[in-house]
Design a protein around this motif. Structure first.
Motif, PDB file in Angstrom:
ATOM      1  N   ASN A  50      43.589  45.607  10.911  1.00 33.08           N
ATOM      2  CA  ASN A  50      44.511  46.331  12.352  1.00 33.08           C
ATOM      3  C   ASN A  50      43.324  45.728  13.209  1.00 33.08           C
ATOM      4  OD1 ASN A  50      46.503  47.651  11.684  1.00 33.08           O
ATOM      5  ND2 ASN A  50      45.003  49.397  11.661  1.00 33.08           N
ATOM      6  N   MET A  51      42.353  45.747  13.492  1.00 32.42           N
ATOM      7  CA  MET A  51      40.882  45.320  14.301  1.00 32.42           C
ATOM      8  C   MET A  51      41.275  43.979  14.324  1.00 32.42           C
ATOM      9  SD  MET A  51      37.910  47.312  13.414  1.00 32.42           S
ATOM     10  CE  MET A  51      36.267  46.519  13.413  1.00 32.42           C
ATOM     11  N   VAL A  52      41.077  43.161  13.438  1.00 36.58           N
ATOM     12  CA  VAL A  52      41.611  41.426  13.907  1.00 36.58           C
ATOM     13  C   VAL A  52      43.540  40.893  15.072  1.00 36.58           C
ATOM     14  CG1 VAL A  52      42.577  39.378  12.043  1.00 36.58           C
ATOM     15  CG2 VAL A  52      40.332  40.555  11.352  1.00 36.58           C
ATOM     16  N   GLY A  53      43.649  42.692  14.401  1.00 44.37           N
ATOM     17  CA  GLY A  53      45.083  42.067  15.236  1.00 44.37           C
ATOM     18  C   GLY A  53      44.844  42.275  16.678  1.00 44.37           C
ATOM     19  N   CYS A  54      44.510  43.651  17.154  1.00 40.50           N
ATOM     20  CA  CYS A  54      44.127  43.786  17.873  1.00 40.50           C
ATOM     21  C   CYS A  54      42.792  42.621  18.826  1.00 40.50           C
ATOM     22  CB  CYS A  54      42.926  45.140  18.078  1.00 40.50           C
ATOM     23  SG  CYS A  54      43.965  46.879  18.009  1.00 40.50           S
ATOM     24  N   ALA A  55      41.877  42.162  18.028  1.00 43.04           N
ATOM     25  CA  ALA A  55      41.475  40.985  18.272  1.00 43.04           C
ATOM     26  C   ALA A  55      42.295  39.364  19.018  1.00 43.04           C
ATOM     27  CB  ALA A  55      39.765  40.724  17.673  1.00 43.04           C
ATOM     28  N   VAL A  56      43.225  39.611  17.721  1.00 42.90           N
ATOM     29  CA  VAL A  56      44.300  38.393  18.356  1.00 42.90           C
ATOM     30  C   VAL A  56      44.526  38.461  19.239  1.00 42.90           C
ATOM     31  CG1 VAL A  56      45.462  36.983  17.399  1.00 42.90           C
ATOM     32  CG2 VAL A  56      44.229  37.630  15.500  1.00 42.90           C
ATOM     33  N   VAL A  57      44.802  39.811  19.408  1.00 44.86           N
ATOM     34  CA  VAL A  57      46.357  39.556  21.124  1.00 44.86           C
ATOM     35  C   VAL A  57      44.970  40.143  22.299  1.00 44.86           C
ATOM     36  CG1 VAL A  57      47.494  41.822  21.976  1.00 44.86           C
ATOM     37  CG2 VAL A  57      47.886  41.252  19.402  1.00 44.86           C
ATOM     38  N   MET A  58      43.533  40.714  22.162  1.00 44.95           N
ATOM     39  CA  MET A  58      43.243  40.327  23.275  1.00 44.95           C
ATOM     40  C   MET A  58      43.120  38.669  23.234  1.00 44.95           C
ATOM     41  SD  MET A  58      40.572  43.810  22.185  1.00 44.95           S
ATOM     42  CE  MET A  58      40.283  44.313  23.876  1.00 44.95           C
ATOM     43  N   ILE A  59      42.724  38.264  22.871  1.00 44.94           N
ATOM     44  CA  ILE A  59      41.971  37.215  23.056  1.00 44.94           C
ATOM     45  C   ILE A  59      44.035  35.852  23.379  1.00 44.94           C
ATOM     46  CG2 ILE A  59      41.620  34.458  21.851  1.00 44.94           C
ATOM     47  CD1 ILE A  59      39.784  36.446  19.887  1.00 44.94           C
ATOM     48  N   LEU A  60      45.194  36.147  23.190  1.00 44.15           N
ATOM     49  CA  LEU A  60      45.433  36.359  23.177  1.00 44.15           C
ATOM     50  C   LEU A  60      46.107  36.330  24.182  1.00 44.15           C
ATOM     51  CD1 LEU A  60      48.142  35.954  20.501  1.00 44.15           C
ATOM     52  CD2 LEU A  60      47.103  33.699  21.298  1.00 44.15           C
ATOM     53  N   ILE A  61      45.963  37.887  24.989  1.00 41.82           N
ATOM     54  CA  ILE A  61      45.875  38.006  26.125  1.00 41.82           C
ATOM     55  C   ILE A  61      44.604  37.491  27.403  1.00 41.82           C
ATOM     56  CG2 ILE A  61      45.374  40.172  27.891  1.00 41.82           C
ATOM     57  CD1 ILE A  61      47.295  41.360  25.615  1.00 41.82           C
ATOM     58  N   TYR A  62      43.576  37.496  26.938  1.00 38.15           N
ATOM     59  CA  TYR A  62      42.723  36.897  28.029  1.00 38.15           C
ATOM     60  C   TYR A  62      42.885  35.551  27.577  1.00 38.15           C
ATOM     61  CZ  TYR A  62      37.985  35.509  29.155  1.00 38.15           C
ATOM     62  OH  TYR A  62      36.546  34.521  29.711  1.00 38.15           O
ATOM     63  N   MET A  63      43.590  34.068  27.027  1.00 37.61           N
ATOM     64  CA  MET A  63      43.764  33.162  27.161  1.00 37.61           C
ATOM     65  C   MET A  63      44.817  32.794  28.604  1.00 37.61           C
ATOM     66  SD  MET A  63      43.564  31.702  23.529  1.00 37.61           S
ATOM     67  CE  MET A  63      44.156  29.429  23.851  1.00 37.61           C
ATOM     68  N   PHE A  64      46.059  33.027  28.206  1.00 36.69           N
ATOM     69  CA  PHE A  64      46.985  33.991  28.886  1.00 36.69           C
ATOM     70  C   PHE A  64      46.807  33.704  30.712  1.00 36.69           C
ATOM     71  CE2 PHE A  64      50.281  33.585  25.385  1.00 36.69           C
ATOM     72  CZ  PHE A  64      50.707  32.391  25.203  1.00 36.69           C
ATOM     73  N   MET A  65      45.892  35.047  30.395  1.00 32.93           N
ATOM     74  CA  MET A  65      45.160  35.748  31.832  1.00 32.93           C
ATOM     75  C   MET A  65      44.400  34.182  32.665  1.00 32.93           C
ATOM     76  SD  MET A  65      45.191  39.336  31.389  1.00 32.93           S
ATOM     77  CE  MET A  65      45.953  40.026  32.797  1.00 32.93           C
ATOM     78  N   PHE A  66      43.570  33.997  31.848  1.00 30.53           N
ATOM     79  CA  PHE A  66      42.620  32.522  32.806  1.00 30.53           C
ATOM     80  C   PHE A  66      43.184  31.505  32.341  1.00 30.53           C
ATOM     81  CE2 PHE A  66      40.492  36.867  32.185  1.00 30.53           C
ATOM     82  CZ  PHE A  66      40.243  37.368  33.434  1.00 30.53           C
TER      83      PHE A  66
END
Length: 134
Positions: free
Chosen positions: A118-134
């Protein structure tokens, strides 16, 4: 009389087989005996001669001693068997406890693994969100 052994003797000191006979004397009529065929009245001190009833008493006494030894050995063996059975029961209980502990630890590991996923999944989602936002 040759006092060379207890019970029924199979061989005389001279090596001859011992035979059974019946007394024909006036002193011991019909009494059974074991003797060496080489024995005579003059050489009886060397050759085997024993009354059968005396042999039988010696055999019975020796068998009683052997039976007592067998009974003692049997009791000691039974004590050892009981101790082994007790040890087996103890080991079985320890095995059950170990199985429970291992099962509990496996469940805890599975829960930790799910948490990590779950933590890895959340980290991947956060990284993807961060990448798409910036």
């Amino acid at each position: 009389m040759g006092d060379q052994g207890r019970g029924f003797l199979r061989r005389c000191r001279c090596g001859e087989l011992v035979r059974m006979g019946t007394s024909k004397t006036a002193k011991n009529p019909g009494r059974l005996f074991h003797s060496c065929s080489n024995g005579s009245d003059e050489s009886r001190w060397y050759h085997t001669f024993k009354w059968t009833d005396e042999c039988m008493v010696e055999e019975i006494e020796d068998l009683k001693l052997k039976m007592n030894n067998v009974e003692e050995d049997s009791m000691a063996l039974q004590k050892n068997v009981n101790a082994c059975e007790s040890e087996i029961e103890s080991l079985q209980m320890e095995t059950c406890v170990c199985e429970v502990v291992v099962e509990k630890e496996m469940q805890e590991c599975k829960m930790e693994l799910r948490s990590l996923k779950n933590m890895v999944g959340c980290a991947v989602v956060m990284i993807l969100i961060y990448m798409f936002m910036f």
